[in-house]
Design a protein around this motif. Structure first.
Motif, PDB file in Angstrom:
ATOM      1  N   PHE A 131       0.824  -1.218   0.000  1.00  0.00           N
ATOM      2  CA  PHE A 131       0.000   0.000   0.000  1.00  0.00           C
ATOM      3  C   PHE A 131       0.852   1.259   0.000  1.00  0.00           C
ATOM      4  O   PHE A 131       1.717   1.417   0.858  1.00  0.00           O
ATOM      5  N   PRO A 132       0.581   2.178  -0.953  1.00  0.00           N
ATOM      6  CA  PRO A 132      -0.382   2.099  -2.059  1.00  0.00           C
ATOM      7  C   PRO A 132       0.215   1.387  -3.265  1.00  0.00           C
ATOM      8  O   PRO A 132       1.423   1.114  -3.287  1.00  0.00           O
ATOM      9  N   SER A 133      -0.590   1.142  -4.270  1.00  0.00           N
ATOM     10  CA  SER A 133      -0.072   0.603  -5.527  1.00  0.00           C
ATOM     11  C   SER A 133       0.777   1.669  -6.210  1.00  0.00           C
ATOM     12  O   SER A 133       0.267   2.685  -6.658  1.00  0.00           O
ATOM     13  N   GLY A 134       2.084   1.421  -6.280  1.00  0.00           N
ATOM     14  CA  GLY A 134       2.989   2.393  -6.897  1.00  0.00           C
ATOM     15  C   GLY A 134       2.716   2.563  -8.380  1.00  0.00           C
ATOM     16  O   GLY A 134       2.832   3.667  -8.923  1.00  0.00           O
ATOM     17  N   HIS A 135       2.349   1.450  -9.051  1.00  0.00           N
ATOM     18  CA  HIS A 135       2.036   1.550 -10.479  1.00  0.00           C
ATOM     19  C   HIS A 135       0.832   2.466 -10.709  1.00  0.00           C
ATOM     20  O   HIS A 135       0.835   3.288 -11.639  1.00  0.00           O
ATOM     21  N   THR A 136      -0.195   2.320  -9.878  1.00  0.00           N
ATOM     22  CA  THR A 136      -1.393   3.149 -10.033  1.00  0.00           C
ATOM     23  C   THR A 136      -1.079   4.608  -9.761  1.00  0.00           C
ATOM     24  O   THR A 136      -1.475   5.509 -10.515  1.00  0.00           O
TER      25      THR A 136
END
Length: 345
Positions: A131-136
């Protein structure tokens, strides 16, 4: 040195559409945050991610691995290099700046939360937490920033599609819980809006004109080094090292080299091949000599990579007559040299 990274309006020349876009950004941020607060346990359901795996046909696998690649470090290294050498130096540098700073921001939150990724058989996860999604998060900041800069309706549609597909890919491929993706959205949109506001403030207040070249060069090295030394984890030295080298080189190149990105197509290909070969040689080939396990050495290695992209490679291309030069530092037009459809948002 007074080439603006971004200008108002951010989303549309139509005031009503601009206001609506800003409201939409904050509405999506608020909704994502509320879902996380009210349904935290549900957003970390392993069963939900496991159920998605039934849809992983060969085509779906290929499709979402392609989009998740558009959020990978390897893709961005290639993308930024080609962008800076062949399209637009300011656009390439400032987009890389957004990625490196938002990536550091994402990594800091990961190190603070330390949440597990979905425990699914056959899924090999990265070493960092969920958390969080780094890609997002970085998809929102990078592709969103590019869309704001280019102000083209077709590119806006592509950026929106890419952001959505990257976010969904992290679920389909089993790398993240739904809550991680929502966290990337809730944290990524405010970061993008803050960066846009800060970029505009730099222009409107003319802050860059108030800083001497020696001080600017010193700050370009000192600030990333300071940040990398105080933040935990193995990523800050690499990200901040690359940023330090790229920033130092970008500033100096505009003053001393002044390479032009325009060139015949075959020369653009040659520049890209040479540039990327040396870049990956530095980042990967120097790994045993300057290992990331020793933070300062990793900082130096990635710093050399950034310096190559923004200073050494452009200077070499001029020397090899693969690129021309501009007469003055501020002569370079801060627009991509690849033609885009004129239709704007």
């Amino acid at each position: 040195m007074n080439i603006p990274p971004v200008t108002r309006p951010y989303f549309s020349s139509d005031p009503a559409k601009e206001k609506a876009a800003v409201i939409l950004c904050w509405a999506v941020t608020l909704l994502s945050t509320l879902i996380l607060i009210l349904f935290w346990e549900e957003t970390r359901s392993l069963q939900f991610i496991a159920n998605l795996q039934q849809y992983r046909t060969p085509f779906v696998e290929f499709l979402f691995r392609f989009f998740t690649f558009l959020g990978d470090d390897q893709f961005f290294m290639v993308f930024f290099g080609v962008l800076i050498w062949c399209v637009s130096k300011p656009l390439g540098f400032w987009t890389a700046f957004v990625l490196l700073t938002s990536g550091t921001y994402s990594g800091l939150i990961k190190d603070m939360t330390i949440l597990e990724r979905p425990a699914l058989a056959g899924i090999i996860h990265p070493d960092n937490s969920a958390f969080p999604s780094g890609h997002t998060l970085t998809a929102i900041t990078v592709w969103g920033y590019l869309a704001v800069r280019l102000k083209n309706r077709n590119f806006w549609l592509w950026s929106a599609l890419t952001i959505i597909m990257i976010a969904v890919s992290r679920l389909i491929l089993g790398y993240h819980f739904l809550g991680d993706v929502l966290g990337g959205i809730a944290l990524g949109i405010p970061f993008l809006l803050f960066f846009l506001w800060l970029s505009t403030a730099f222009i409107e207040q003319k802050w860059m004109d108030k800083v001497s070249l020696p001080l600017l060069l010193s700050l370009s090295l000192a600030v990333p080094l300071l940040i990398s030394s105080v933040l935990p984890g193995s990523d800050p030295p690499k990200l901040m090292g690359y940023l330090a080298g790229a920033s130092f080189g970008y500033i100096l190149e505009k003053e001393k080299v002044r390479s032009a990105v325009n060139a015949p197509f075959f020369k653009q290909i040659i520049k890209s091949v040479i540039g990327l070969a040396v870049l990956f040689g530095i980042i990967m080939g120097l790994g045993p000599v300057l290992p990331s396990a020793v933070e300062i050495l990793g900082f130096i290695r990635y710093g050399l990579g950034g310096l190559w992209v923004t200073l050494i490679a452009p200077a070499l291309f001029v020397k090899l007559k693969l690129s021309g030069t501009t007469k003055e530092p501020d002569q370079e037009i801060d627009q991509p040299t690849i033609p885009l459809p004129s239709e704007s948002v």
